[in-house]
Design an enzyme around this catalytic site. Sequence first.
Site, short mmCIF file in Angstrom:
data_model
loop_
_atom_site.label_atom_id
_atom_site.label_comp_id
_atom_site.label_asym_id
_atom_site.label_seq_id
_atom_site.Cartn_x
_atom_site.Cartn_y
_atom_site.Cartn_z
CB CYS A 4 -0.51 0.09 1.10
SG CYS A 4 -2.09 1.71 1.25
CG HIS A 46 -4.36 -0.49 4.90
ND1 HIS A 46 -4.21 -0.26 3.54
CD2 HIS A 46 -5.84 -1.93 3.87
CE1 HIS A 46 -5.13 -0.48 2.64
NE2 HIS A 46 -5.50 -1.19 3.01
CG HIS A 96 -3.60 3.79 3.59
ND1 HIS A 96 -3.47 3.20 4.11
CD2 HIS A 96 -4.90 4.70 4.29
CE1 HIS A 96 -2.87 3.45 5.40
NE2 HIS A 96 -3.85 4.41 5.69
CG HIS A 98 -6.43 8.94 0.84
ND1 HIS A 98 -7.21 8.11 0.01
CD2 HIS A 98 -7.24 9.90 -0.56
CE1 HIS A 98 -7.36 8.00 -1.12
NE2 HIS A 98 -7.41 9.61 -1.64
CG HIS A 100 -8.97 15.23 -1.56
ND1 HIS A 100 -7.51 14.63 -2.58
CD2 HIS A 100 -8.99 13.44 -1.59
CE1 HIS A 100 -7.32 13.31 -3.00
NE2 HIS A 100 -8.42 12.51 -2.63
P1 DGP Z 1 -7.50 9.51 -4.46
O1 DGP Z 1 -8.09 9.65 -6.04
O2 DGP Z 1 -9.38 10.02 -4.15
O3 DGP Z 1 -7.29 8.22 -4.37
O4 DGP Z 1 -6.73 10.20 -3.91
C1 DGP Z 1 -5.23 10.11 -4.25
C2 DGP Z 1 -4.48 11.08 -4.61
O5 DGP Z 1 -3.34 10.59 -3.58
C3 DGP Z 1 -4.29 11.78 -5.46
O6 DGP Z 1 -4.78 12.99 -5.32
C4 DGP Z 1 -2.70 11.80 -5.73
C5 DGP Z 1 -2.01 11.87 -4.24
N1 DGP Z 1 -1.09 10.92 -4.15
C6 DGP Z 1 -0.79 9.38 -4.99
N2 DGP Z 1 0.18 9.19 -4.87
C7 DGP Z 1 0.76 9.58 -3.97
C8 DGP Z 1 2.39 10.06 -3.28
O7 DGP Z 1 3.32 9.67 -4.07
N3 DGP Z 1 2.89 10.75 -2.63
C9 DGP Z 1 1.53 12.26 -2.07
N4 DGP Z 1 2.11 13.38 -1.26
N5 DGP Z 1 0.54 12.16 -2.42
C10 DGP Z 1 0.34 11.05 -4.08
#
Ligand code: DGP
Length: 112
Positions: A4, A46, A96, A98, A100
């Site tokens: 993950c 997780h 995972h 989250h 925003h």
């Molecule tokens: P979602 O589409 O809701 O699953 O959002 C996933 C978010 O995770 C997306 O806005 C980009 C962010 N993201 C993906 N990979 C990484 C990473 O390696 N580092 C960071 N800081 N954010 C990431």
Amino acid sequence: MDDCLFCKIIEGKIPSSKVYEDEKVYAFRDINPQAPVHVLVVPKAHYSDVKDAAKDQALLGYLFAKCGEIAESEGLKNGFRLITNCGDDACQSVHHMHVHILGGTKLTDKMG
Ligand code: DGP
């Protein structure tokens, strides 16, 4: 979870721009910001999405309360938006759970 992305970020195996951390949650800046402030807040445990995380509703409440505190610490005095994508139709890309936090500008009134 071994495979993950966000578990690896929480563990420090993948670098991130940390905004906040305590024993239950970790917050860091989104790699592809959609607003001047774009922070992701994740439970350290997780859970694949918000439905899965409902197994621990106390944790969900805690995480959402922390989102408000983090928004305040980011200076979002004029408002902010919380989004948690769940499943394919919502284009969830990291499985995972989250939230925003988006803010720092007047956001669009179109959310779909
Ligand atoms: P979602 O589409 O809701 O699953 O959002 C996933 C978010 O995770 C997306 O806005 C980009 C962010 N993201 C993906 N990979 C990484 C990473 O390696 N580092 C960071 N800081 N954010 C990431």
